[in-house]
Structure formats: structure tokens, C-alpha cells
Motif scaffolding. Structure first.
Motif, PDB file in Angstrom:
ATOM      1  N   GLN A 181     -10.630  -6.416  21.401  1.00  0.00           N
ATOM      2  CA  GLN A 181      -9.305  -5.830  21.452  1.00  0.00           C
ATOM      3  C   GLN A 181      -8.967  -5.264  20.083  1.00  0.00           C
ATOM      4  OE1 GLN A 181      -6.261  -8.496  22.782  1.00  0.00           O
ATOM      5  NE2 GLN A 181      -4.624  -7.000  22.568  1.00  0.00           N
ATOM      6  N   VAL A 182      -8.458  -4.032  20.066  1.00  0.00           N
ATOM      7  CA  VAL A 182      -8.128  -3.388  18.810  1.00  0.00           C
ATOM      8  C   VAL A 182      -6.852  -3.979  18.226  1.00  0.00           C
ATOM      9  CG1 VAL A 182      -7.482  -1.218  17.710  1.00  0.00           C
ATOM     10  CG2 VAL A 182      -9.263  -1.244  19.464  1.00  0.00           C
ATOM     11  N   GLN A 183      -6.886  -4.300  16.961  1.00  0.00           N
ATOM     12  CA  GLN A 183      -5.712  -4.802  16.252  1.00  0.00           C
ATOM     13  C   GLN A 183      -5.483  -3.959  15.005  1.00  0.00           C
ATOM     14  OE1 GLN A 183      -6.477  -8.994  15.579  1.00  0.00           O
ATOM     15  NE2 GLN A 183      -5.317  -9.515  17.422  1.00  0.00           N
ATOM     16  N   LEU A 184      -4.207  -3.718  14.710  1.00  0.00           N
ATOM     17  CA  LEU A 184      -3.825  -2.974  13.523  1.00  0.00           C
ATOM     18  C   LEU A 184      -3.005  -3.886  12.625  1.00  0.00           C
ATOM     19  CD1 LEU A 184      -2.715   0.420  15.127  1.00  0.00           C
ATOM     20  CD2 LEU A 184      -4.988  -0.278  14.370  1.00  0.00           C
ATOM     21  N   VAL A 185      -3.374  -3.966  11.375  1.00  0.00           N
ATOM     22  CA  VAL A 185      -2.653  -4.784  10.416  1.00  0.00           C
ATOM     23  C   VAL A 185      -2.089  -3.872   9.339  1.00  0.00           C
ATOM     24  CG1 VAL A 185      -2.804  -6.650   8.745  1.00  0.00           C
ATOM     25  CG2 VAL A 185      -4.151  -6.762  10.859  1.00  0.00           C
ATOM     26  N   GLU A 186      -0.759  -3.841   9.273  1.00  0.00           N
ATOM     27  CA  GLU A 186      -0.054  -2.990   8.322  1.00  0.00           C
ATOM     28  C   GLU A 186       0.438  -3.832   7.148  1.00  0.00           C
ATOM     29  OE1 GLU A 186       2.180  -0.240  11.687  1.00  0.00           O
ATOM     30  OE2 GLU A 186       2.580  -2.382  11.465  1.00  0.00           O
ATOM     31  N   SER A 187       0.508  -3.194   5.998  1.00  0.00           N
ATOM     32  CA  SER A 187       1.040  -3.881   4.826  1.00  0.00           C
ATOM     33  C   SER A 187       1.576  -2.852   3.835  1.00  0.00           C
ATOM     34  CB  SER A 187      -0.026  -4.747   4.155  1.00  0.00           C
ATOM     35  OG  SER A 187      -1.086  -3.943   3.678  1.00  0.00           O
ATOM     36  N   GLY A 188       2.386  -3.353   2.884  1.00  0.00           N
ATOM     37  CA  GLY A 188       2.827  -2.506   1.787  1.00  0.00           C
ATOM     38  C   GLY A 188       4.269  -2.068   1.820  1.00  0.00           C
ATOM     39  N   GLY A 189       5.009  -2.381   2.846  1.00  0.00           N
ATOM     40  CA  GLY A 189       6.405  -1.956   2.902  1.00  0.00           C
ATOM     41  C   GLY A 189       7.275  -2.771   1.964  1.00  0.00           C
ATOM     42  N   GLY A 190       8.561  -2.458   1.996  1.00  0.00           N
ATOM     43  CA  GLY A 190       9.488  -3.215   1.172  1.00  0.00           C
ATOM     44  C   GLY A 190      10.668  -2.385   0.733  1.00  0.00           C
ATOM     45  N   LEU A 191      11.340  -2.889  -0.297  1.00  0.00           N
ATOM     46  CA  LEU A 191      12.538  -2.245  -0.836  1.00  0.00           C
ATOM     47  C   LEU A 191      12.194  -1.570  -2.155  1.00  0.00           C
ATOM     48  CD1 LEU A 191      15.645  -1.834  -0.899  1.00  0.00           C
ATOM     49  CD2 LEU A 191      15.797  -4.056  -2.043  1.00  0.00           C
ATOM     50  N   VAL A 192      12.634  -0.341  -2.301  1.00  0.00           N
ATOM     51  CA  VAL A 192      12.357   0.403  -3.523  1.00  0.00           C
ATOM     52  C   VAL A 192      13.559   1.289  -3.830  1.00  0.00           C
ATOM     53  CG1 VAL A 192      11.238   2.314  -2.303  1.00  0.00           C
ATOM     54  CG2 VAL A 192      10.638   1.861  -4.689  1.00  0.00           C
ATOM     55  N   GLN A 193      13.754   1.581  -5.090  1.00  0.00           N
ATOM     56  CA  GLN A 193      14.845   2.469  -5.470  1.00  0.00           C
ATOM     57  C   GLN A 193      14.454   3.925  -5.245  1.00  0.00           C
ATOM     58  OE1 GLN A 193      15.848   1.511  -9.549  1.00  0.00           O
ATOM     59  NE2 GLN A 193      17.454   0.091  -8.889  1.00  0.00           N
ATOM     60  N   ALA A 194      15.444   4.749  -5.036  1.00  0.00           N
ATOM     61  CA  ALA A 194      15.189   6.181  -4.880  1.00  0.00           C
ATOM     62  C   ALA A 194      14.423   6.696  -6.092  1.00  0.00           C
ATOM     63  CB  ALA A 194      16.496   6.929  -4.713  1.00  0.00           C
ATOM     64  N   GLY A 195      13.438   7.535  -5.807  1.00  0.00           N
ATOM     65  CA  GLY A 195      12.580   8.051  -6.857  1.00  0.00           C
ATOM     66  C   GLY A 195      11.332   7.229  -7.090  1.00  0.00           C
ATOM     67  N   GLY A 196      11.292   6.062  -6.489  1.00  0.00           N
ATOM     68  CA  GLY A 196      10.151   5.176  -6.665  1.00  0.00           C
ATOM     69  C   GLY A 196       9.015   5.487  -5.705  1.00  0.00           C
ATOM     70  N   SER A 197       8.021   4.591  -5.722  1.00  0.00           N
ATOM     71  CA  SER A 197       6.818   4.782  -4.922  1.00  0.00           C
ATOM     72  C   SER A 197       6.446   3.517  -4.162  1.00  0.00           C
ATOM     73  CB  SER A 197       5.638   5.173  -5.821  1.00  0.00           C
ATOM     74  OG  SER A 197       5.881   6.389  -6.502  1.00  0.00           O
ATOM     75  N   LEU A 198       5.787   3.717  -3.052  1.00  0.00           N
ATOM     76  CA  LEU A 198       5.211   2.631  -2.264  1.00  0.00           C
ATOM     77  C   LEU A 198       3.935   3.138  -1.626  1.00  0.00           C
ATOM     78  CD1 LEU A 198       8.142   1.016  -0.200  1.00  0.00           C
ATOM     79  CD2 LEU A 198       6.815  -0.101  -1.996  1.00  0.00           C
ATOM     80  N   THR A 199       3.021   2.218  -1.356  1.00  0.00           N
ATOM     81  CA  THR A 199       1.811   2.570  -0.622  1.00  0.00           C
ATOM     82  C   THR A 199       1.688   1.671   0.590  1.00  0.00           C
ATOM     83  OG1 THR A 199       0.670   3.290  -2.638  1.00  0.00           O
ATOM     84  CG2 THR A 199      -0.690   2.796  -0.714  1.00  0.00           C
ATOM     85  N   LEU A 200       1.582   2.283   1.747  1.00  0.00           N
ATOM     86  CA  LEU A 200       1.359   1.552   2.992  1.00  0.00           C
ATOM     87  C   LEU A 200      -0.130   1.582   3.320  1.00  0.00           C
ATOM     88  CD1 LEU A 200       4.248   2.983   5.221  1.00  0.00           C
ATOM     89  CD2 LEU A 200       4.306   1.061   3.620  1.00  0.00           C
TER      90      LEU A 200
END
Length: 115
Positions: free
Chosen positions: A1-20
Motif C-alpha cells: 500500500q502506498v504511503q506518503l509522509v509529509e514534513s517541514g510545515g510550521g509557522l514562519v514570518q512573512a518573508g521567511g522560508s520553509l521547505t516541505l
């Protein structure tokens, strides 16, 4: 069975960066398209970016120049580098994987951009 595991979200200020990131497991077949969609409160789910196994990318106009999608075919993993984040980018982000002939969705990961 295919499973997808996501990570990397959260809270950041405008102008900032995140990687999912999203890793797919449980498949013996090649992964065709991988990508990300998002859904903000009260809005429909919308495309953010996709990338094919050949490396062809597609972006929503609203994120062009700010977001970069990439993938590792061997690891069945896709990343979304998000820069210059805006409050309008606040949403639940869903990983999307197309393994012919099926489409699979991750559970979603919250990204909140504070102004």
C-alpha cells in the motif's frame, strides 16, 4: 500500500522560508508526477507545483519565482522550497503523487505565515 509522509510545515514570518518534503513508500512502480497542492480556509484546493519523473516542472502563477519544486526519483521524494513567504501562502499543503493509474494524497501539513 502506498504511503506518503509529509514534513517541514510550521509557522514562519512573512518573508521567511520553509521547505516541505514528501516521501512515498510501498510502491514497486515508478512514480510519474509528484507535487503539492494547498487549501486555504474557505477556498478550494489549488495546484502549487508539480514535477514529472523527467524533471519538467509546473507552478501556479502566484508562486513562480518564490517556490522551487524538486525530486529524487530513486527515493520517491519530492521537496518544495518556499521563499519570500506571504500571508496568502497560509494553507494546508497536500503532497500529490501519481503512480499510474492511481493518484495518492498525503494527509496534509499546515503552513502558517504571520504578517
Amino acid at each position: 500500500q502506498v504511503q506518503l509522509v509529509e514534513s517541514g510545515g510550521g509557522l514562519v514570518q512573512a518573508g521567511g522560508s520553509l521547505t516541505l518534503s514528501c516521501a512515498a513508500s510501498g510502491t514497486r512502480f515508478g512514480v510519474n508526477v509528484m507535487g503539492w497542492y494547498r487549501q486555504a480556509p474557505g477556498k478550494q484546493r489549488e495546484l502549487v507545483a508539480t514535477v514529472t519523473s523527467a524533471g519538467n516542472t509546473n507552478y501556479a502563477d502566484s508562486v513562480k519565482g518564490r517556490f522551487t519544486i524538486s525530486r529524487d526519483n530513486a527515493k520517491h521524494t519530492v521537496w518544495l522550497q518556499m521563499n519570500i513567504l506571504k500571508s496568502d501562502d497560509t494553507a494546508v499543503y497536500y503532497c500529490y503523487v501519481h503512480i499510474v493509474p492511481n493518484i495518492y494524497w498525503g494527509k496534509g501539513i499546515q503552513v502558517t505565515v504571520s504578517s
